[in-house]
Write a protein that holds these residues in place. Structure first.
Motif, PDB file in Angstrom:
ATOM      1  N   TYR A 158       3.441  -3.821   5.992  1.00 30.78           N
ATOM      2  CA  TYR A 158       2.638  -3.859   5.035  1.00 30.78           C
ATOM      3  C   TYR A 158       1.751  -2.665   4.906  1.00 30.78           C
ATOM      4  N   HIS A 159       1.680  -1.721   4.200  1.00 30.98           N
ATOM      5  CA  HIS A 159       1.132  -0.584   3.984  1.00 30.98           C
ATOM      6  C   HIS A 159      -0.081  -0.814   3.339  1.00 30.98           C
ATOM      7  N   LEU A 191      -2.008   0.744   0.199  1.00 31.33           N
ATOM      8  CA  LEU A 191      -1.447   1.619  -0.646  1.00 31.33           C
ATOM      9  C   LEU A 191      -2.558   1.699  -1.727  1.00 31.33           C
ATOM     10  N   ARG A 215      10.822   8.179   0.989  1.00 31.14           N
ATOM     11  CA  ARG A 215      12.128   7.819   0.203  1.00 31.14           C
ATOM     12  C   ARG A 215      12.896   8.849   0.503  1.00 31.14           C
ATOM     13  N   LEU A 241       6.773  -3.038  -3.777  1.00 29.80           N
ATOM     14  CA  LEU A 241       6.209  -2.773  -2.650  1.00 29.80           C
ATOM     15  C   LEU A 241       5.297  -4.117  -1.881  1.00 29.80           C
ATOM     16  N   PHE A 271       5.323  -0.411  -9.053  1.00 24.01           N
ATOM     17  CA  PHE A 271       4.684  -0.818  -7.804  1.00 24.01           C
ATOM     18  C   PHE A 271       5.050  -2.269  -7.375  1.00 24.01           C
ATOM     19  N   GLU A 303       4.657   5.537   2.440  1.00 18.25           N
ATOM     20  CA  GLU A 303       6.188   5.261   2.169  1.00 18.25           C
ATOM     21  C   GLU A 303       7.053   6.351   1.918  1.00 18.25           C
ATOM     22  N   PHE A 350      13.409   3.888  -2.067  1.00 20.33           N
ATOM     23  CA  PHE A 350      13.020   2.908  -1.205  1.00 20.33           C
ATOM     24  C   PHE A 350      13.085   3.490   0.461  1.00 20.33           C
ATOM     25  N   GLU A 351      12.531   2.876   1.385  1.00 19.21           N
ATOM     26  CA  GLU A 351      12.582   3.436   2.881  1.00 19.21           C
ATOM     27  C   GLU A 351      13.477   2.666   3.310  1.00 19.21           C
ATOM     28  N   GLN A 369       9.131  -9.305  -0.484  1.00 17.13           N
ATOM     29  CA  GLN A 369       9.985  -9.132  -1.492  1.00 17.13           C
ATOM     30  C   GLN A 369      10.054 -10.284  -2.494  1.00 17.13           C
ATOM     31  N   LYS A 427      -1.915  -4.007  -3.434  1.00 15.82           N
ATOM     32  CA  LYS A 427      -1.995  -2.707  -3.865  1.00 15.82           C
ATOM     33  C   LYS A 427      -3.278  -2.408  -4.500  1.00 15.82           C
ATOM     34  N   VAL A 448      10.041   0.316  -7.949  1.00 20.01           N
ATOM     35  CA  VAL A 448      10.814   0.067  -6.696  1.00 20.01           C
ATOM     36  C   VAL A 448      11.080  -1.464  -6.650  1.00 20.01           C
TER      37      VAL A 448
END
Length: 558
Positions: free
Chosen positions: A106-107, A109, A88, A243, A240, A86, A99-100, A29, A247, A438
């Motif tokens: 770490y995805h 994306l 939501r 996230l 984005f 992700e 958000f989730e 974050q 990405k 997000v």
């Protein structure tokens, strides 16, 4: 907007402490300002000569510099992303969120954008076919992707993130095929100059006049195209940014409208309005900085078909001005455009740490390679002091391992702009975007309906919740906090029927700071609406942290 102008203390504006939200703060974050330091994260792709990821590197093998000065690496991790998408909240228990809850992984994306604004019709058709084939081939891969289209009206979300590519294919098939590019084709073919006699001179004058008129029109079109493209990319960068991790933005296009002054349009000076090259250069520079700040790498997929390309030998390349009359040298103009487009596609990729796939001969393979680059990478991080000046800061990463090649964001943009002008621009960007931003985790719940302030309208009450430990607070300035809030309600035709905005600025006491950091906050208000069905987009902007959250929620007023 009808601004709520009353200046109220934080305890009196329905900005209330809430119970802790089920969110987890991760190291990815964006950091909150404190009196001492904040963290800068740099996702770094490390490949060997064959393009394969090099695993198992140690922190001591990396060196990091900011603005030419070495910085110790405080955070080091080899990231192995997962393919979970992700999630939501879309109305569960009456709550809509961007958000989730509890998400911290770490995805991978992949954000795919089909650029119909800068792509001719024949190339658009080829792109649709190739993308549909690619999506069918990866139908069982489980890779999380979202699909957007850029048209004259701006960005359109064809499908949000999903691990089922068949849904993306369905969204693409449903899109209308009349997405006309903004740049029109010339209706005058200069061919060769007329003979040098009296009739030829008259024809020459007529042709030059028509060419100049078309050049003026093309110049205005290029400026409009550039504006649409820049705004779309800004929305993606802002949306984005929150996230975690790196990405990939797969930008499928026949080119970026970067060179606003090709040789043919220079003949219409000073009438052409699009020659403020410095202004546009500044806009693109800022765009690249926003992409890097959001850790988004652009992968340019060249949609130009072989038939539409002009062979260009860079070793013998000449500018039209070097060989004669630029208005009539169509071969040199085409060669210049070909080389300039390829250079621009490379430029956007290289300035954001991505790749350019040129040639347009195997689009399916290009899409596949572009979506496979984020499987594994290294996350580097270092701390900067609170005294670091706002603005752009250059980053460089070197690796001592022989044969290792690194790709990374080439800098970051540090912004502490809390001006209302900046806030209005950012908030407007989020309000008109089809994407949920997000950067700030928020959720919205409709809490009831009452009598409106004007006849024929109902007062629809809502609770807008910001997650705990999110808002940026400048502890060196008496716990200074600045949050901008806005909402716009649109009917089923997309028309604005109601809106509100407010800035919340306060110096928090120590107990208030602690409660906000641990429990989060709720903004309670209402919006007056006539009977009907609406979609209301809410925006919260953390001004000190230069981050935004937005979410759309439908509502029906009986």
């Amino acid at each position: 907007m009808n601004r709520l102008r009353s200046r109220l203390a934080i305890t009196a504006i329905a900005f209330l402490l809430t119970s802790p939200l089920q969110t987890q703060t991760t190291q990815s974050q964006a950091p909150r300002f404190t009196s001492s330091t904040e963290l800068v994260l740099i996702p770094t792709v490390v490949n060997d000569k064959s393009g394969a990821h090099i695993p198992g590197l140690q922190k001591k093998e990396f060196a990091l510099k900011q603005d030419g000065k070495s910085h110790p690496i405080a955070v080091f991790e080899e990231i192995k992303t997962n393919s979970a998408r992700e999630h939501r909240s879309q109305g569960e228990h009456g709550t809509f969120s961007n958000f989730e809850p509890g998400g911290s992984d770490y995805h991978r994306l992949n954000i795919i954008v089909l650029d119909f604004v800068n792509t001719p019709f024949p190339d658009q058709a080829n792109a649709r076919i190739a993308l549909l084939k690619f999506l069918s081939e990866v139908a069982e891969s489980g890779e999380p992707m979202c699909l957007l289209a850029l048209t004259r009206g701006g960005l359109t979300l064809l499908h949000d993130f999903t691990d089922d590519p068949k849904l993306l294919a369905a969204g693409l098939r449903e899109m209308k095929a009349n997405a006309a590019p903004l740049i029109h084709e010339s209706t005058v073919d200069p061919g060769h100059p007329p003979p040098s006699d009296a009739l030829g001179a008259m024809l020459m004058k007529m042709i030059r006049g028509q060419l100049q008129t078309e050049a003026q029109l093309a110049s205005m079109e290029r400026r409009e195209t550039a504006s649409v493209t820049v705004q779309a990319l800004q929305q993606i960068a802002k949306a984005f940014r929150g996230l975690p991790g790196r990405k990939s933005l797969i930008w499928a296009s026949s080119g970026f409208p970067f060179s606003l002054s090709p040789p043919s349009t220079l003949m219409c000076e000073p009438a052409c309005p699009a020659h403020q090259r410095d202004e546009m250069q500044s806009a693109y520079d800022n765009l690249w900085r926003m992409m890097n700040d959001a850790q988004i790498a652009i992968y340019s997929v060249d949609l130009r078909s072989t038939a539409s390309r002009t062979p260009a030998d860079e070793s013998t390349f000449t500018h039209p001005y070097d060989i004669g009359d630029p208005q009539f040298d169509t071969a040199a103009q085409a060669q210049w455009k070909e080389q300039d487009t390829s250079s621009t596609l490379k430029l956007f990729a290289e300035n954001t740490g991505g790749k350019a796939f040129l040639g347009g001969n195997n689009l399916v393979q290009s899409f596949r390679q572009a979506t496979q680059d984020d499987g594994s990478y290294y996350m580097l991080g270092y701390y900067i002091s609170r005294s670091t000046k706002p603005g752009w800061h250059q980053i460089s990463v070197t690796i001592t391992r022989k044969g290792a090649h690194a790709r990374y964001r080439n800098g970051f943009l540090l912004s502490r702009d809390t001006s209302t002008t900046s806030a209005r621009q950012d908030v407007h960007l989020a309000l008109v975007s089809p994407l949920d931003f997000v950067g700030v985790p928020i959720s919205i719940t409709w809490s009831g309906t009452g009598i409106g302030k004007s006849a024929g309208k109902a007062r629809v009450q809502f609770e807008l919740v910001m997650a705990a430990n999110v808002v940026s607070v400048d502890e060196s300035d008496q716990n200074h906090m600045v949050v901008d809030i806005a909402a716009v309600a649109r009917n089923l035709n997309g028309e604005v029927v109601a809106e509100l905005s407010q800035r919340v600025e306060a110096h928090l006491k120590s107990d208030g700071l602690e409660q906000i950091q641990h429990n989060g906050m709720t903004y309670r208000n209402g919006i007056d609406l006539p009977p009907g069905e609406y979609t209301v987009r809410f925006v919260m902007r953390d001004s000190l942290g230069n981050r935004m959250g937005s979410v759309a929620a439908p509502v029906k007023v009986p």
